[in-house]
Design a protein around this motif. Sequence first.
Motif, PDB file in Angstrom:
ATOM      1  N   GLU A 142     -40.838  29.299   9.924  1.00  0.00           N
ATOM      2  CA  GLU A 142     -41.658  28.374  10.699  1.00  0.00           C
ATOM      3  C   GLU A 142     -40.878  27.149  11.174  1.00  0.00           C
ATOM      4  O   GLU A 142     -40.972  26.749  12.320  1.00  0.00           O
ATOM      5  N   ASP A 143     -40.120  26.524  10.260  1.00  0.00           N
ATOM      6  CA  ASP A 143     -39.375  25.337  10.667  1.00  0.00           C
ATOM      7  C   ASP A 143     -37.873  25.456  10.462  1.00  0.00           C
ATOM      8  O   ASP A 143     -37.153  24.471  10.616  1.00  0.00           O
ATOM      9  N   GLY A 144     -37.368  26.615  10.100  1.00  0.00           N
ATOM     10  CA  GLY A 144     -35.934  26.826   9.990  1.00  0.00           C
ATOM     11  C   GLY A 144     -35.259  26.080   8.854  1.00  0.00           C
ATOM     12  O   GLY A 144     -34.044  25.971   8.827  1.00  0.00           O
ATOM     13  N   ALA A 145     -36.023  25.572   7.929  1.00  0.00           N
ATOM     14  CA  ALA A 145     -35.465  24.849   6.782  1.00  0.00           C
ATOM     15  C   ALA A 145     -35.514  25.732   5.547  1.00  0.00           C
ATOM     16  O   ALA A 145     -36.251  26.715   5.499  1.00  0.00           O
ATOM     17  N   TYR A 146     -34.723  25.373   4.563  1.00  0.00           N
ATOM     18  CA  TYR A 146     -34.779  26.045   3.279  1.00  0.00           C
ATOM     19  C   TYR A 146     -35.771  25.297   2.399  1.00  0.00           C
ATOM     20  O   TYR A 146     -35.790  24.070   2.375  1.00  0.00           O
ATOM     21  N   VAL A 147     -36.585  26.059   1.695  1.00  0.00           N
ATOM     22  CA  VAL A 147     -37.599  25.492   0.805  1.00  0.00           C
ATOM     23  C   VAL A 147     -37.243  25.891  -0.615  1.00  0.00           C
ATOM     24  O   VAL A 147     -37.008  27.071  -0.886  1.00  0.00           O
ATOM     25  N   ALA A 148     -37.200  24.919  -1.506  1.00  0.00           N
ATOM     26  CA  ALA A 148     -36.952  25.184  -2.922  1.00  0.00           C
ATOM     27  C   ALA A 148     -38.211  24.784  -3.684  1.00  0.00           C
ATOM     28  O   ALA A 148     -38.811  23.750  -3.418  1.00  0.00           O
ATOM     29  N   VAL A 149     -38.615  25.647  -4.620  1.00  0.00           N
ATOM     30  CA  VAL A 149     -39.849  25.452  -5.376  1.00  0.00           C
ATOM     31  C   VAL A 149     -39.555  25.594  -6.864  1.00  0.00           C
ATOM     32  O   VAL A 149     -38.773  26.460  -7.276  1.00  0.00           O
ATOM     33  N   ALA A 180     -39.119  21.081  -2.420  1.00  0.00           N
ATOM     34  CA  ALA A 180     -38.221  20.239  -1.627  1.00  0.00           C
ATOM     35  C   ALA A 180     -37.673  21.062  -0.469  1.00  0.00           C
ATOM     36  O   ALA A 180     -37.684  22.296  -0.497  1.00  0.00           O
ATOM     37  N   LEU A 181     -37.188  20.367   0.545  1.00  0.00           N
ATOM     38  CA  LEU A 181     -36.596  21.003   1.720  1.00  0.00           C
ATOM     39  C   LEU A 181     -35.130  20.629   1.845  1.00  0.00           C
ATOM     40  O   LEU A 181     -34.708  19.579   1.370  1.00  0.00           O
ATOM     41  N   GLY A 182     -34.370  21.503   2.524  1.00  0.00           N
ATOM     42  CA  GLY A 182     -32.969  21.210   2.808  1.00  0.00           C
ATOM     43  C   GLY A 182     -32.487  22.033   3.980  1.00  0.00           C
ATOM     44  O   GLY A 182     -33.109  23.033   4.343  1.00  0.00           O
ATOM     45  N   ASP A 183     -31.362  21.626   4.570  1.00  0.00           N
ATOM     46  CA  ASP A 183     -30.777  22.369   5.688  1.00  0.00           C
ATOM     47  C   ASP A 183     -30.095  23.648   5.222  1.00  0.00           C
ATOM     48  O   ASP A 183     -29.883  24.565   6.012  1.00  0.00           O
ATOM     49  N   THR A 184     -29.718  23.677   3.928  1.00  0.00           N
ATOM     50  CA  THR A 184     -29.101  24.861   3.325  1.00  0.00           C
ATOM     51  C   THR A 184     -29.787  25.116   1.979  1.00  0.00           C
ATOM     52  O   THR A 184     -30.481  24.232   1.454  1.00  0.00           O
ATOM     53  N   GLY A 185     -29.568  26.296   1.422  1.00  0.00           N
ATOM     54  CA  GLY A 185     -30.117  26.589   0.100  1.00  0.00           C
ATOM     55  C   GLY A 185     -29.644  25.606  -0.959  1.00  0.00           C
ATOM     56  O   GLY A 185     -30.456  25.032  -1.687  1.00  0.00           O
ATOM     57  N   PRO A 186     -28.327  25.355  -1.052  1.00  0.00           N
ATOM     58  CA  PRO A 186     -27.838  24.396  -2.046  1.00  0.00           C
ATOM     59  C   PRO A 186     -28.395  22.981  -1.831  1.00  0.00           C
ATOM     60  O   PRO A 186     -28.668  22.259  -2.792  1.00  0.00           O
ATOM     61  N   ASP A 231     -34.032  16.420  -7.816  1.00  0.00           N
ATOM     62  CA  ASP A 231     -34.616  15.072  -7.775  1.00  0.00           C
ATOM     63  C   ASP A 231     -36.139  15.134  -7.858  1.00  0.00           C
ATOM     64  O   ASP A 231     -36.767  14.312  -8.524  1.00  0.00           O
ATOM     65  N   ALA A 232     -36.733  16.111  -7.172  1.00  0.00           N
ATOM     66  CA  ALA A 232     -38.198  16.250  -7.184  1.00  0.00           C
ATOM     67  C   ALA A 232     -38.710  16.616  -8.576  1.00  0.00           C
ATOM     68  O   ALA A 232     -39.761  16.131  -9.004  1.00  0.00           O
ATOM     69  N   ILE A 233     -37.962  17.454  -9.299  1.00  0.00           N
ATOM     70  CA  ILE A 233     -38.361  17.833 -10.659  1.00  0.00           C
ATOM     71  C   ILE A 233     -38.355  16.598 -11.559  1.00  0.00           C
ATOM     72  O   ILE A 233     -39.305  16.372 -12.321  1.00  0.00           O
ATOM     73  N   ILE A 234     -37.309  15.796 -11.471  1.00  0.00           N
ATOM     74  CA  ILE A 234     -37.243  14.580 -12.289  1.00  0.00           C
ATOM     75  C   ILE A 234     -38.417  13.661 -11.966  1.00  0.00           C
ATOM     76  O   ILE A 234     -39.087  13.150 -12.866  1.00  0.00           O
ATOM     77  N   ALA A 235     -38.697  13.474 -10.684  1.00  0.00           N
ATOM     78  CA  ALA A 235     -39.824  12.619 -10.285  1.00  0.00           C
ATOM     79  C   ALA A 235     -41.145  13.195 -10.788  1.00  0.00           C
ATOM     80  O   ALA A 235     -42.017  12.454 -11.268  1.00  0.00           O
ATOM     81  N   TRP A 236     -41.315  14.510 -10.709  1.00  0.00           N
ATOM     82  CA  TRP A 236     -42.537  15.171 -11.170  1.00  0.00           C
ATOM     83  C   TRP A 236     -42.725  14.933 -12.666  1.00  0.00           C
ATOM     84  O   TRP A 236     -43.823  14.577 -13.117  1.00  0.00           O
TER      85      TRP A 236
END
Length: 73
Positions: free
Chosen positions: A15-22, A31-37, A45-50
């Motif tokens: 849909e948006d050409g981004a990589y999604v990590a869950v 979280a989103l990123g331009d690449t998988g890594p 960072d999102a896990i720590i914040a969660w």
Amino acid sequence: MTTAHYPKTVFCSDEDGAYVAVAPDLPGCSALGDTGPAAIAELDDAIIAWLLAAAKAGNPIPKPSNPHKLVAA
């Protein structure tokens, strides 16, 4: 605080050409990123914040599941 024990899943969103990590063990944690890594780095960072937000709110913190354990259906 470590994020290594929480399993992570990465996929490319057509849909948006981004990589999604869950982080499947932590509801809503992604979280989103331009690449998988890059998505994984953002997810760390999102896990720590969660985890910090859950602890501050007094909510239960799920233990990491075993991503290598197969469950028969």
